[in-house]
Design a protein around this motif. Structure first.
Motif, mmCIF file in Angstrom:
data_model
loop_
_atom_site.group_PDB
_atom_site.id
_atom_site.type_symbol
_atom_site.label_atom_id
_atom_site.label_comp_id
_atom_site.label_asym_id
_atom_site.label_seq_id
_atom_site.Cartn_x
_atom_site.Cartn_y
_atom_site.Cartn_z
ATOM 1 N N ALA A 1 20.286 22.029 58.692
ATOM 2 C CA ALA A 1 21.563 23.103 59.006
ATOM 3 C C ALA A 1 20.669 24.116 59.560
ATOM 4 O O ALA A 1 19.768 24.714 59.206
ATOM 5 C CB ALA A 1 22.152 23.357 57.542
ATOM 6 N N GLY A 2 21.553 25.070 60.285
ATOM 7 C CA GLY A 2 21.333 26.394 61.019
ATOM 8 C C GLY A 2 20.948 27.400 59.818
ATOM 9 O O GLY A 2 22.050 27.517 58.978
ATOM 10 N N PRO A 3 20.001 28.025 59.559
ATOM 11 C CA PRO A 3 19.873 29.143 58.640
ATOM 12 C C PRO A 3 20.850 30.300 58.811
ATOM 13 O O PRO A 3 21.423 30.631 59.733
ATOM 14 C CB PRO A 3 18.376 29.614 58.969
ATOM 15 C CG PRO A 3 17.946 28.856 60.103
ATOM 16 C CD PRO A 3 18.793 27.786 60.587
ATOM 17 N N GLU A 4 21.401 30.844 57.671
ATOM 18 C CA GLU A 4 22.350 31.700 57.700
ATOM 19 C C GLU A 4 22.020 32.952 58.364
ATOM 20 O O GLU A 4 23.030 33.632 58.636
ATOM 21 C CB GLU A 4 22.910 31.859 56.265
ATOM 22 C CG GLU A 4 23.591 30.790 55.618
ATOM 23 C CD GLU A 4 24.332 30.943 54.161
ATOM 24 O OE1 GLU A 4 24.054 32.052 53.740
ATOM 25 O OE2 GLU A 4 24.839 29.851 53.548
ATOM 26 N N ASP A 5 20.674 33.203 58.440
ATOM 27 C CA ASP A 5 20.356 34.336 58.842
ATOM 28 C C ASP A 5 20.452 34.446 60.552
ATOM 29 O O ASP A 5 20.258 35.459 61.195
ATOM 30 C CB ASP A 5 19.176 34.869 58.483
ATOM 31 C CG ASP A 5 17.877 33.829 58.588
ATOM 32 O OD1 ASP A 5 18.266 33.081 58.706
ATOM 33 O OD2 ASP A 5 16.940 34.338 58.689
ATOM 34 N N ARG A 6 20.570 33.059 61.155
ATOM 35 C CA ARG A 6 20.742 33.021 62.409
ATOM 36 C C ARG A 6 21.912 32.628 62.944
ATOM 37 O O ARG A 6 21.943 32.391 64.360
ATOM 38 C CB ARG A 6 19.171 32.012 62.791
ATOM 39 C CG ARG A 6 18.138 32.544 62.414
ATOM 40 C CD ARG A 6 16.962 31.612 62.746
ATOM 41 N NE ARG A 6 15.765 32.002 62.539
ATOM 42 C CZ ARG A 6 14.656 31.390 62.682
ATOM 43 N NH1 ARG A 6 14.616 30.027 63.372
ATOM 44 N NH2 ARG A 6 13.487 31.783 62.339
ATOM 45 N N PHE A 7 22.846 31.972 62.204
ATOM 46 C CA PHE A 7 24.041 31.633 62.467
ATOM 47 C C PHE A 7 25.024 31.831 61.690
ATOM 48 O O PHE A 7 25.073 32.346 60.634
ATOM 49 C CB PHE A 7 23.711 30.047 62.381
ATOM 50 C CG PHE A 7 22.944 29.354 63.450
ATOM 51 C CD1 PHE A 7 23.276 29.156 64.795
ATOM 52 C CD2 PHE A 7 21.759 29.104 62.968
ATOM 53 C CE1 PHE A 7 22.291 28.601 65.551
ATOM 54 C CE2 PHE A 7 20.573 28.418 63.768
ATOM 55 C CZ PHE A 7 20.846 28.159 65.077
ATOM 56 N N THR A 8 26.512 32.009 62.303
ATOM 57 C CA THR A 8 27.656 32.085 61.554
ATOM 58 C C THR A 8 28.311 30.684 61.612
ATOM 59 O O THR A 8 28.551 30.291 62.544
ATOM 60 C CB THR A 8 28.479 33.182 62.314
ATOM 61 O OG1 THR A 8 27.605 34.376 62.158
ATOM 62 C CG2 THR A 8 29.726 33.239 61.451
ATOM 63 N N GLY A 9 28.672 30.502 60.366
ATOM 64 C CA GLY A 9 29.511 28.974 60.384
ATOM 65 C C GLY A 9 28.412 27.938 60.332
ATOM 66 O O GLY A 9 27.234 28.161 59.965
#
Length: 135
Positions: free
Chosen positions: A12-20
Motif C-alpha cells: 500500500a502506498g504510505p499515507e505520508d506520500r499518497f491521498t486515497g
C-alpha cells in the motif's frame, strides 16, 4: 539473462506520500550498475501522490484508466492509456486517478548517487486536485 520470479507482495502506498488508496508493485530495482527503478502503481478513484520531485526526473506511462497530473504552477492535465509524461529533474509535481476512474501507470526513475529516488513534499489539496483551466 536474469529472471526474477514474482515474490514481492503488493504494498500500500504510505499515507505520508499518497491521498486515497494506492497499491504499488516493484517492476525494477537498482542493481549493480543499473540505477533504474520502476513500479506499477494502481490508484483508486480520486487517489493521488503528494507533491514530490525526482533528482533525475520521472517518466510515467499510463496503462489503463484515466488520471490527472500537474506540475507546480501549471494546469491540471488529464492523462489516458498510452500517454507518457516526463517530469524534469527537480520539478515539483503530482499524479493520480481521476475522481471517478481507476488509473494504473508504470513509474520509471533513476536513483541518484546516494540511492534516492524522490523527495516528498506536502499533500495535494482537494482544491488543487479539482482545479481545471477555463476552456
Amino acid at each position: 539473462m536474469q529472471i526474477t520470479r514474482s515474490s514481492l507482495d503488493t504494498t500500500a502506498g504510505p499515507e505520508d506520500r499518497f491521498t486515497g488508496s494506492v497499491y504499488i508493485d516493484t517492476v525494477a530495482a537498482p542493481s549493480g550498475a543499473s540505477r533504474v527503478m520502476a513500479s506499477s502503481v494502481h490508484f483508486t478513484p480520486g487517489a493521488r501522490t503528494a507533491w514530490h520531485t525526482h533528482p533525475n526526473g520521472q517518466t510515467i506511462w499510463v496503462v489503463e484508466g484515466v488520471g490527472r497530473c500537474q506540475r507546480r504552477g501549471g494546469s491540471v492535465e488529464v492523462i489516458r492509456p498510452g500517454d507518457r509524461v516526463f517530469f524534469d529533474p527537480g520539478e515539483e509535481h503530482w499524479h493520480g486517478a481521476a475522481p471517478n476512474r481507476f488509473m494504473l501507470h508504470v513509474a520509471i526513475v533513476q536513483v541518484d548517487d546516494d540511492g534516492n529516488s524522490a523527495t516528498w513534499l506536502d499533500h495535494v489539496s482537494d482544491e488543487e486536485y479539482e482545479s481545471f483551466p477555463s476552456p
